[in-house]
Design a protein around this motif. Structure first.
Motif, short mmCIF file in Angstrom:
data_model
loop_
_atom_site.label_atom_id
_atom_site.label_comp_id
_atom_site.label_asym_id
_atom_site.label_seq_id
_atom_site.Cartn_x
_atom_site.Cartn_y
_atom_site.Cartn_z
N VAL A 67 94.23 98.03 145.39
CA VAL A 67 95.29 97.26 144.75
C VAL A 67 94.68 96.54 143.56
O VAL A 67 93.76 95.74 143.71
CB VAL A 67 95.92 96.24 145.73
CG1 VAL A 67 97.00 95.44 145.05
CG2 VAL A 67 96.46 96.96 146.94
N ARG A 68 95.19 96.87 142.38
CA ARG A 68 94.69 96.22 141.17
C ARG A 68 95.21 94.80 141.10
O ARG A 68 96.38 94.54 141.32
CB ARG A 68 95.13 97.01 139.94
CG ARG A 68 94.53 96.49 138.66
CD ARG A 68 94.90 97.36 137.49
NE ARG A 68 94.48 98.74 137.67
CZ ARG A 68 93.25 99.19 137.37
NH1 ARG A 68 92.35 98.37 136.93
NH2 ARG A 68 92.97 100.46 137.53
N ARG A 69 94.30 93.88 140.83
CA ARG A 69 94.67 92.47 140.75
C ARG A 69 95.49 92.23 139.49
O ARG A 69 95.13 92.69 138.42
CB ARG A 69 93.41 91.61 140.72
CG ARG A 69 93.72 90.15 140.70
CD ARG A 69 92.45 89.34 140.88
NE ARG A 69 92.82 87.96 140.95
CZ ARG A 69 92.48 87.05 140.05
NH1 ARG A 69 91.73 87.39 139.03
NH2 ARG A 69 92.86 85.81 140.17
N GLU A 70 96.59 91.55 139.66
CA GLU A 70 97.43 91.26 138.49
C GLU A 70 97.02 89.92 137.90
O GLU A 70 96.84 88.94 138.61
CB GLU A 70 98.89 91.24 138.90
CG GLU A 70 99.38 92.61 139.34
CD GLU A 70 100.88 92.62 139.56
OE1 GLU A 70 101.57 91.75 138.99
OE2 GLU A 70 101.34 93.50 140.27
N TYR A 71 96.87 89.91 136.59
CA TYR A 71 96.49 88.70 135.89
C TYR A 71 97.74 87.99 135.41
O TYR A 71 98.77 88.61 135.15
CB TYR A 71 95.58 89.03 134.71
CG TYR A 71 94.23 89.54 135.15
CD1 TYR A 71 93.29 88.68 135.69
CD2 TYR A 71 93.90 90.89 135.06
CE1 TYR A 71 92.06 89.13 136.12
CE2 TYR A 71 92.67 91.35 135.48
CZ TYR A 71 91.76 90.47 136.00
OH TYR A 71 90.54 90.92 136.42
N PRO A 72 97.68 86.67 135.28
CA PRO A 72 98.87 85.92 134.86
C PRO A 72 99.26 86.28 133.42
O PRO A 72 98.43 86.73 132.64
CB PRO A 72 98.43 84.45 134.98
CG PRO A 72 96.96 84.48 135.02
CD PRO A 72 96.55 85.80 135.55
N PRO A 73 100.54 86.09 133.08
CA PRO A 73 100.99 86.43 131.72
C PRO A 73 100.35 85.57 130.64
O PRO A 73 100.20 86.01 129.51
CB PRO A 73 102.49 86.24 131.77
CG PRO A 73 102.75 85.41 132.97
CD PRO A 73 101.62 85.61 133.91
N PRO A 120 96.94 84.03 130.33
CA PRO A 120 95.62 83.83 130.94
C PRO A 120 94.83 82.69 130.31
O PRO A 120 95.05 82.30 129.16
CB PRO A 120 94.93 85.17 130.71
CG PRO A 120 95.56 85.72 129.50
CD PRO A 120 96.99 85.24 129.54
N GLY A 161 91.69 85.02 132.66
CA GLY A 161 92.64 85.22 133.75
C GLY A 161 92.02 85.54 135.10
O GLY A 161 92.72 85.64 136.08
N SER A 162 90.70 85.73 135.16
CA SER A 162 90.08 86.08 136.45
C SER A 162 89.87 84.86 137.34
O SER A 162 89.78 85.00 138.56
CB SER A 162 88.74 86.77 136.22
OG SER A 162 87.81 85.87 135.67
N LYS A 178 95.26 80.76 135.08
CA LYS A 178 96.39 80.47 134.19
C LYS A 178 95.98 79.47 133.11
O LYS A 178 95.14 78.61 133.33
CB LYS A 178 97.56 79.88 134.97
CG LYS A 178 98.10 80.79 136.03
CD LYS A 178 99.21 80.09 136.77
CE LYS A 178 99.71 80.93 137.92
NZ LYS A 178 100.73 80.21 138.68
#
Length: 133
Positions: A57-63, A65, A71-72, A122
């Protein structure tokens, strides 16, 4: 494909155990019909035990960052420069016969929580207010 760590013989054995038994096989094992490798008669109705790995599952970064950690939520450790060890931090690999001295600040991971976003990833607006002159 075949998973890492599974031999072809082991997979063939599991496949053979999952096939329905013939009458001759049941007579050879005894009157109970239990299989010693599966734990006796208590495990008769169950199928073979197979491990199914989770899908990646690819980690989703916030819109929006954080500018520091992208964003990590994690940045390189300032004590060990992201190496995870405190000896020979300028070298990629340790010299022969040298054991690593693990960094106590990041516990050897080489990463710490971002101080700008507190590890959330964020963008955080400025907290507080400005005083006008």
């Amino acid at each position: 494909g075949v998973g890492v760590g599974f031999s072809a013989a082991a997979l063939a054995r599991v496949a053979a155990e999952s096939e329905p038994d013939s009458k001759a096989d049941k007579k050879a094992r005894g009157s109970k019909g239990g299989d010693a490798t599966r734990g006796g008669s208590g495990a008769r109705g169950k199928g073979p035990l197979m491990v199914k790995p989770k899908a990646f599952v690819r980690r989703e970064y916030p819109p929006d960052p954080c500018a520091e950690c992208c964003g990590s939520g994690r940045v390189d450790c300032s004590e060990c420069k992201g190496r995870g060890r405190t000896n020979f931090t300028e070298l990629v690999m340790l010299p022969k016969d040298t054991w690593p001295e693990w960094c106590q600040y990041c516990r050897g991971s080489g990463l710490i929580y971002c101080s700008r976003c507190s590890g959330l990833g964020k963008h955080r607006a400025k907290i507080g207010f400005d005083l006008e002159d």
